[in-house]
Design a protein around this motif. Structure first.
Motif, PDB file in Angstrom:
ATOM      1  N   UNK A   1       0.297 -38.392   8.130  1.00  0.00           N
ATOM      2  CA  UNK A   1       0.876 -37.358   8.975  1.00  0.00           C
ATOM      3  C   UNK A   1      -0.198 -36.320   9.259  1.00  0.00           C
ATOM      4  N   UNK A   2       0.226 -35.089   9.430  1.00  0.00           N
ATOM      5  CA  UNK A   2      -0.706 -33.998   9.693  1.00  0.00           C
ATOM      6  C   UNK A   2      -0.389 -32.848   8.765  1.00  0.00           C
ATOM      7  N   UNK A   3      -1.417 -32.080   8.449  1.00  0.00           N
ATOM      8  CA  UNK A   3      -1.263 -30.920   7.583  1.00  0.00           C
ATOM      9  C   UNK A   3      -1.962 -29.712   8.158  1.00  0.00           C
ATOM     10  N   UNK A   4      -1.658 -28.569   7.581  1.00  0.00           N
ATOM     11  CA  UNK A   4      -2.234 -27.305   8.014  1.00  0.00           C
ATOM     12  C   UNK A   4      -3.056 -26.684   6.891  1.00  0.00           C
ATOM     13  N   UNK A   5      -3.999 -25.848   7.255  1.00  0.00           N
ATOM     14  CA  UNK A   5      -4.740 -25.006   6.326  1.00  0.00           C
ATOM     15  C   UNK A   5      -4.860 -23.633   6.968  1.00  0.00           C
ATOM     16  N   UNK A   6      -4.781 -22.602   6.151  1.00  0.00           N
ATOM     17  CA  UNK A   6      -4.820 -21.232   6.661  1.00  0.00           C
ATOM     18  C   UNK A   6      -5.942 -20.459   5.975  1.00  0.00           C
ATOM     19  N   UNK A   7      -6.646 -19.665   6.753  1.00  0.00           N
ATOM     20  CA  UNK A   7      -7.628 -18.722   6.222  1.00  0.00           C
ATOM     21  C   UNK A   7      -7.249 -17.340   6.739  1.00  0.00           C
ATOM     22  N   UNK A   8      -6.991 -16.425   5.817  1.00  0.00           N
ATOM     23  CA  UNK A   8      -6.682 -15.041   6.169  1.00  0.00           C
ATOM     24  C   UNK A   8      -7.907 -14.190   5.878  1.00  0.00           C
ATOM     25  N   UNK A   9      -8.294 -13.362   6.838  1.00  0.00           N
ATOM     26  CA  UNK A   9      -9.402 -12.434   6.663  1.00  0.00           C
ATOM     27  C   UNK A   9      -8.811 -11.028   6.697  1.00  0.00           C
ATOM     28  N   UNK A  10      -8.903 -10.341   5.568  1.00  0.00           N
ATOM     29  CA  UNK A  10      -8.281  -9.028   5.415  1.00  0.00           C
ATOM     30  C   UNK A  10      -9.362  -7.961   5.397  1.00  0.00           C
ATOM     31  N   UNK A  11      -9.174  -6.938   6.214  1.00  0.00           N
ATOM     32  CA  UNK A  11     -10.089  -5.803   6.252  1.00  0.00           C
ATOM     33  C   UNK A  11      -9.331  -4.548   5.841  1.00  0.00           C
ATOM     34  N   UNK A  12      -9.812  -3.907   4.786  1.00  0.00           N
ATOM     35  CA  UNK A  12      -9.252  -2.639   4.291  1.00  0.00           C
ATOM     36  C   UNK A  12     -10.401  -1.640   4.192  1.00  0.00           C
ATOM     37  N   UNK A  13     -10.819  -1.062   5.321  1.00  0.00           N
ATOM     38  CA  UNK A  13     -12.040  -0.258   5.347  1.00  0.00           C
ATOM     39  C   UNK A  13     -11.989   1.016   4.500  1.00  0.00           C
ATOM     40  N   UNK A  14     -10.817   1.540   4.197  1.00  0.00           N
ATOM     41  CA  UNK A  14     -10.730   2.801   3.449  1.00  0.00           C
ATOM     42  C   UNK A  14     -10.444   2.601   1.970  1.00  0.00           C
ATOM     43  N   UNK A  15     -10.488   1.349   1.498  1.00  0.00           N
ATOM     44  CA  UNK A  15     -10.112   1.037   0.118  1.00  0.00           C
ATOM     45  C   UNK A  15     -11.268   0.303  -0.565  1.00  0.00           C
TER      46      UNK A  15
ATOM     47  N   UNK B   1       0.816  -1.211   0.000  1.00  0.00           N
ATOM     48  CA  UNK B   1       0.000   0.000   0.000  1.00  0.00           C
ATOM     49  C   UNK B   1       0.852   1.264   0.000  1.00  0.00           C
ATOM     50  N   UNK B   2       1.887   1.270   0.814  1.00  0.00           N
ATOM     51  CA  UNK B   2       2.778   2.435   0.881  1.00  0.00           C
ATOM     52  C   UNK B   2       3.467   2.656  -0.462  1.00  0.00           C
ATOM     53  N   UNK B   3       3.909   1.570  -1.107  1.00  0.00           N
ATOM     54  CA  UNK B   3       4.535   1.686  -2.432  1.00  0.00           C
ATOM     55  C   UNK B   3       3.580   2.295  -3.453  1.00  0.00           C
ATOM     56  N   UNK B   4       2.277   2.059  -3.253  1.00  0.00           N
ATOM     57  CA  UNK B   4       1.261   2.591  -4.149  1.00  0.00           C
ATOM     58  C   UNK B   4       0.767   3.970  -3.700  1.00  0.00           C
ATOM     59  N   UNK B   5       1.356   4.494  -2.616  1.00  0.00           N
ATOM     60  CA  UNK B   5       0.978   5.806  -2.118  1.00  0.00           C
ATOM     61  C   UNK B   5      -0.340   5.817  -1.373  1.00  0.00           C
ATOM     62  N   UNK B   6      -0.729   4.690  -0.792  1.00  0.00           N
ATOM     63  CA  UNK B   6      -2.006   4.573  -0.102  1.00  0.00           C
ATOM     64  C   UNK B   6      -1.834   4.543   1.411  1.00  0.00           C
ATOM     65  N   UNK B   7      -2.836   5.060   2.100  1.00  0.00           N
ATOM     66  CA  UNK B   7      -2.901   5.004   3.551  1.00  0.00           C
ATOM     67  C   UNK B   7      -3.819   3.857   3.931  1.00  0.00           C
ATOM     68  N   UNK B   8      -3.296   2.847   4.588  1.00  0.00           N
ATOM     69  CA  UNK B   8      -4.105   1.690   4.963  1.00  0.00           C
ATOM     70  C   UNK B   8      -4.467   1.708   6.449  1.00  0.00           C
ATOM     71  N   UNK B   9      -4.627   2.904   6.994  1.00  0.00           N
ATOM     72  CA  UNK B   9      -5.029   3.061   8.388  1.00  0.00           C
ATOM     73  C   UNK B   9      -6.293   2.268   8.655  1.00  0.00           C
ATOM     74  N   UNK B  10      -6.300   1.562   9.752  1.00  0.00           N
ATOM     75  CA  UNK B  10      -7.468   0.781  10.155  1.00  0.00           C
ATOM     76  C   UNK B  10      -7.534  -0.603   9.542  1.00  0.00           C
ATOM     77  N   UNK B  11      -6.569  -0.950   8.706  1.00  0.00           N
ATOM     78  CA  UNK B  11      -6.574  -2.277   8.097  1.00  0.00           C
ATOM     79  C   UNK B  11      -6.171  -3.325   9.130  1.00  0.00           C
TER      80      UNK B  11
END
Length: 152
Positions: A105-119, A80-90
């Motif tokens: 064996x065992x494995x992992x799974x990941x879920x990412x929840x991204x919030x960008x309220x100003x974009x 975001x900074x490289x793109x000149x954006x303010x990601x405040x509150x993300x």
């Protein structure tokens, strides 16, 4: 958010220079404690109740979720900074699941929840895709575990 990439298009994501090395030691596996070399971490580790433990301590999946969410968020802010954006509150929240795999064996799974309220959603999706290419955790897990990313 899934991506189809030809193997010939895969970039080499290994570091060309090591800038920092973290050191940690486990004592007693999943029912013991972990420490970091610099003394910043000294935590009791316990199996979660869902895996038959007493849950009276953190576990590797929580630590991985904390590390991945912090690292991905930093990559997102950098993009975001490289793109000149303010990601405040993300924010970035991570869920890490563990379970048996087909190789006994065992494995992992990941879920990412991204919030960008100003974009707006289109720009947010592009930023998240770029951060997924920058983040060292994403690069380390790509094609090894399922990682889903949701914009909220």
């Amino acid at each position: 958010m899934s991506e189809q990439v030809e193997l010939t298009d895969m970039a080499d994501t290994r570091p060309t220079k090591i800038m920092y090395v973290a050191e940690a030691t486990a004592h007693g596996g999943r029912d013991g404690y972990v420490t970091s070399h610099d003394g910043q971490i000294e935590l009791r580790v316990a199996m979660p109740p869902a895996l038959g433990g007493d849950g009276r301590g953190t576990n590797p999946e929580q630590l991985f979720a904390a590390g991945y969410s912090a690292c991905f968020h930093n990559a997102l802010v950098l993009v975001g900074r490289r793109a000149g954006l303010d990601l405040t509150g993300s924010t970035v929240a991570a869920k890490v699941g563990i379970g048996p795999n087909a190789a006994r064996g065992y494995g992992l799974a990941v879920a990412l929840n991204v919030s960008l309220p100003l974009v707006d959603q289109d720009l947010a999706a592009r930023l998240v895709a770029a951060a997924h290419q920058v983040c060292p955790y994403s690069n380390a897990t790509r094609d090894n575990i399922d990682v889903s990313i949701v914009l909220s």
